[in-house]
Design a protein around this motif. Structure first.
Motif, PDB file in Angstrom:
ATOM      1  N   THR A  80       0.720  -1.178   0.037  1.00 38.81           N
ATOM      2  CA  THR A  80       0.045  -0.028  -0.232  1.00 38.81           C
ATOM      3  C   THR A  80       0.861   1.158  -0.115  1.00 38.81           C
ATOM      4  N   GLU A  83       2.144   2.121  -3.229  1.00 42.35           N
ATOM      5  CA  GLU A  83       1.190   2.289  -4.022  1.00 42.35           C
ATOM      6  C   GLU A  83       1.023   1.188  -5.184  1.00 42.35           C
ATOM      7  N   TYR A  85      -1.519  -1.289  -5.505  1.00 38.75           N
ATOM      8  CA  TYR A  85      -2.699  -1.755  -4.592  1.00 38.75           C
ATOM      9  C   TYR A  85      -3.169  -3.062  -5.059  1.00 38.75           C
ATOM     10  N   ALA A  88      -1.180  -5.358  -2.782  1.00 35.16           N
ATOM     11  CA  ALA A  88      -2.103  -5.122  -1.704  1.00 35.16           C
ATOM     12  C   ALA A  88      -3.175  -5.927  -1.413  1.00 35.16           C
ATOM     13  N   ARG A 109      -7.396  -3.522   4.315  1.00 31.62           N
ATOM     14  CA  ARG A 109      -7.935  -3.626   3.209  1.00 31.62           C
ATOM     15  C   ARG A 109      -8.921  -2.550   2.698  1.00 31.62           C
ATOM     16  N   VAL A 112      -7.116   0.250   1.492  1.00 32.34           N
ATOM     17  CA  VAL A 112      -6.663   0.567   0.019  1.00 32.34           C
ATOM     18  C   VAL A 112      -7.773   0.531  -0.735  1.00 32.34           C
ATOM     19  N   THR A 116      -7.853   3.680  -3.737  1.00 28.18           N
ATOM     20  CA  THR A 116      -8.101   3.426  -5.105  1.00 28.18           C
ATOM     21  C   THR A 116      -9.605   4.075  -5.630  1.00 28.18           C
TER      22      THR A 116
END
Length: 129
Positions: A80, A83, A85, A88, A109, A112, A116
């Motif tokens: 994360t 970046e 994602y 992640a 989570r 994340v 996004t």
């Protein structure tokens, strides 16, 4: 255990999180007792002691009771912060699949997904990344 301080800085949003790596043997009863004492100290703390006590509480909340689950959380948080994602989400979804009662996995989570979604919203509205 070894305390790892992870700092996420994504699109102007900074999130500080701590993981307790190597303390997988701390049982829920021990954690509950430690949390009770830490919350008592927090209530009585001076402003200069507040962050250290808060960090200790976060350490306990971030310890799953399993070294493997702690590692999945740490990897998800590192991806994360980098970046990445997609990676992640893979780590954090695996964590949730294996430890569905571990709230820190769900929280990581959700973070994340927030990043996004925020990026998608910004790109549609403002033409930004």
């Amino acid at each position: 255990g070894v305390k790892v301080r992870l700092i996420f800085d994504c699109h102007g949003i900074s999130i500080f999180a701590w993981a307790n790596v190597g303390n997988a043997d701390v049982g829920p009863e021990d954690a509950d007792a430690q949390l009770g004492e830490l919350f008592r100290l927090l209530k009585e703390s001076d402003p200069e002691d507040f962050l250290e006590i808060e960090r200790d509480i976060s350490d306990i909340w971030a310890a799953s009771g399993s070294a493997a689950m702690n590692l999945l959380l740490e990897r998800g948080r590192l991806e994360t912060s980098a970046e990445d994602y997609h990676k992640a989400l893979e780590y954090l979804s695996a964590l949730i699949d294996h430890a569905p009662d571990f709230a820190a996995g769900w929280n990581a989570r959700a973070t994340v997904y927030y990043f996004t979604t925020n990026m998608l919203w910004q790109s549609r509205i403002f033409g930004k990344r």
